[in-house]
Design an enzyme around this catalytic site. Structure first.
Site, PDB file in Angstrom:
ATOM      1  N   ASP A 146      43.713  99.543 -88.934  1.00  0.00           N
ATOM      2  CA  ASP A 146      42.555  99.293 -88.058  1.00  0.00           C
ATOM      3  C   ASP A 146      42.474 100.313 -86.935  1.00  0.00           C
ATOM      4  OD1 ASP A 146      41.865  97.115 -89.552  1.00  0.00           O
ATOM      5  OD2 ASP A 146      42.514  95.602 -88.118  1.00  0.00           O
TER       6      ASP A 146
ATOM      7  N   ASP B  92      51.212  83.890 -86.841  1.00  0.00           N
ATOM      8  CA  ASP B  92      52.420  83.612 -87.605  1.00  0.00           C
ATOM      9  C   ASP B  92      52.903  82.177 -87.388  1.00  0.00           C
ATOM     10  OD1 ASP B  92      52.997  84.121 -84.953  1.00  0.00           O
ATOM     11  OD2 ASP B  92      54.365  85.777 -85.335  1.00  0.00           O
TER      12      ASP B  92
ATOM     13  N   ASP C 216      56.748  98.744 -85.779  1.00  0.00           N
ATOM     14  CA  ASP C 216      57.980  99.152 -85.109  1.00  0.00           C
ATOM     15  C   ASP C 216      59.237  98.757 -85.871  1.00  0.00           C
ATOM     16  OD1 ASP C 216      57.150  96.558 -84.617  1.00  0.00           O
ATOM     17  OD2 ASP C 216      58.171  96.406 -82.699  1.00  0.00           O
TER      18      ASP C 216
ATOM     19  N   ASP D 221      55.771  94.778 -89.228  1.00  0.00           N
ATOM     20  CA  ASP D 221      55.017  95.440 -88.168  1.00  0.00           C
ATOM     21  C   ASP D 221      55.433  96.902 -88.065  1.00  0.00           C
ATOM     22  OD1 ASP D 221      53.549  93.214 -87.556  1.00  0.00           O
ATOM     23  OD2 ASP D 221      54.758  92.631 -85.821  1.00  0.00           O
TER      24      ASP D 221
END
Length: 493
Positions: free
Chosen positions: A91, A237, A146, A144
């Site tokens: 995105d 989540d 990271d 994710d």
């Protein structure tokens, strides 16, 4: 005098909530110890000819500092290429998209799908839901930006799905940069306890656990059966976790499977993450708490779900205790309140003892170098508690917005990747340089409690000295690092 009694009532109610939460933590600690005595769950590895199709989803939004590392780690996954598809859910609105397009060309043998949306509707939850429409995998893993997935992550987690009731397997976060600064050390201190005592304790006791947003793998049919990803909370989540478990799906937590990740190195990034987690948790409490108590669930599950969903309310309780303690300190000093009240309130020290025990086990009990960990724990615990208190204004506001239904956009946590890129955190163009209004209130509170500590020493009123000292230290650290960034870096950066 009426105002003093009102403050006393607020103080006692808030402390009762903290005590309730600490007692549920004590029960989780018992569950954790029970888990240590249980025999390991035996699962048979999945044969290569029986490996199912798996989709790996990588939600991305403006991640120029870490996206190359993530894609390289995804390409290293030890899984048959024909049975693994990797969805890069992009995105981004900056140069990250071009970096992704160039990077995936380096891995022609890996099935990458670079998926872009015309808008960010639903933010991360919207991206995951959009990707799920075309996902071919029977199982869906999420990481994710990271994170650096273990090459054997899929092979290690899939065997637990041999039980058809299992809908999700969550792994333990480990830390790529926990020794970078004081702030990263304290974050690791908190997360290590969550991923040991809390997750294992809840899993052993049969209570609801949560998918942590990353480092986990889902059965696709579980996601769809629970109603798919929804974006009406900031913690999609936790929301999906509760919907799935209320539908009867079983979750498995595996603390022996590590998923390394980066910790935010500066306070502004920590605050953006904390705001999202605490507000989202409060939004999930408003959404699910009533359903949990209406459902035919055991009392143990209901009580732990209540503590779990309301854990962010602890920040509101700490803020109320901090404010109400000021007139109470004055009233005790002026002998307007009986000292017996203060003596009776000593029961709340039980909560502190429990929390100390939980964090001791979570940070020392699981370490091999117990002597070094024990010495580090002596200074980490009071500093962690102080900084947590110092965040009560920022996080308390997030909780209030979550419970009251006030909506706000999904603000991503900036990633830095300082070790690999050898950059100063100030050079990160995602780094927020603005100073929120709340920071000045934190500094004001730091000054107020510092003055109270000085006055307490002067008049020899020691009853609340430790509490007020921790508040002063916490507000100073949170306020000053919000203004100046991380100054306690072990790398000199």
């Amino acid at each position: 005098m009426l105002l003093v009694y009102i403050c006393l009532g607020v103080y006692l109610v808030a402390m009762c909530f903290v005590l309730f939460y600490s007692l549920t933590q004590a029960h989780l600690l018992l569950g954790y110890f029970r888990g240590l005595n249980n025999k390991p769950v035996e699962v048979n590895p999945v044969r290569d000819d029986e490996l199912p199709n798996v989709t790996l989803q990588l939600p991305i939004f403006n991640e120029q500092y870490v996206v190359e590392r993530l894609l390289a780690a995804a390409a290293r996954l030890n899984y048959p290429a024909g049975k693994l598809e990797i969805q890069v859910l992009d995105d981004s609105t900056d140069g990250t998209s071009e970096m992704i397009a160039d990077e995936i060309k380096k891995y022609p043998g890996t099935l990458f799908f670079h998926l872009r949306r015309s808008n960010r509707e639903g933010f991360k939850a919207g991206a995951l839901k959009a990707g799920l429409k075309s996902a071919t995998g029977e199982f869906v893993a999420v990481f994710d930006a990271d994170f650096v997935p273990d090459p054997d992550f899929i092979r290690k987690t899939l065997p637990y799905f041999q039980d058809p009731r299992v809908g999700m397997v969550q792994t333990r976060w480990t830390h790529l940069n926990q020794d970078f600064s004081l702030l990263t050390r304290l974050q690791a201190f908190a997360l290590d306890t969550h991923f040991s005592v809390e997750q294992i304790g809840r899993n052993v006791l049969g209570a609801f656990i949560n998918f942590n947003g990353t480092g986990g793998i889902w059965r696709k049919s579980c996601i769809l059966d629970a109603g798919n990803w929804e974006s009406d909370t900031l913690t999609e989540d936790l929301d999906l976790s509760y919907r799935a478990q209320q539908r009867g799906w079983k979750f498995v937590y595996r603390g022996d499977i590590a998923s390394p990740a980066e910790l935010p190195p500066v306070m502004s990034a920590i605050k953006s993450q904390q705001f999202r987690w605490t507000k989202g948790g409060a939004e999930c409490a408003a959404k699910h708490l009533g359903r949990v108590w209406e459902a035919p669930l055991p009392w143990r599950v209901r009580l732990h779900a209540t503590a779990h969903l309301l854990n962010s309310v602890v920040f509101v309780a700490v803020f109320l205790v901090a404010l109400s303690s000021i007139p109470l300190w004055w009233a005790f000093h002026r002998e307007m309140l009986s000292s017996r009240i203060f003596e009776g309130a000593a029961v709340f020290l039980l909560g502190f003892v429990v929390i100390a025990a939980v964090y001791f086990v979570g940070n020392v009990g699981v370490q091999k170098d117990s002597k070094q960990s024990s010495l580090r724990f002596i200074w980490e615990l009071p500093l962690f508690l102080s900084v947590s208190m110092g965040l009560c204004i920022h996080n308390g506001l997030a909780v209030w917005e979550g419970l009251s239904g006030r909506k706000s956009p999904f603000i991503r946590t900036p990633k830095y990747n300082l070790k690999e890129r050898k950059l100063n955190w100030k050079d990160n163009f995602y780094h927020s340089r603005s100073v929120p209004l709340g920071t000045y209130f934190e500094l004001l509170m730091a000054g107020v409690f510092s003055a109270i500590v000085g006055a307490s020493l002067y008049v020899q009123a020691y009853e609340m000295l430790l509490f007020h000292s921790m508040l002063a230290v916490g507000f100073w650290i949170v306020g000053l690092t919000s203004v100046f960034g991380s100054r306690w870096s072990s790398t000199g950066r």
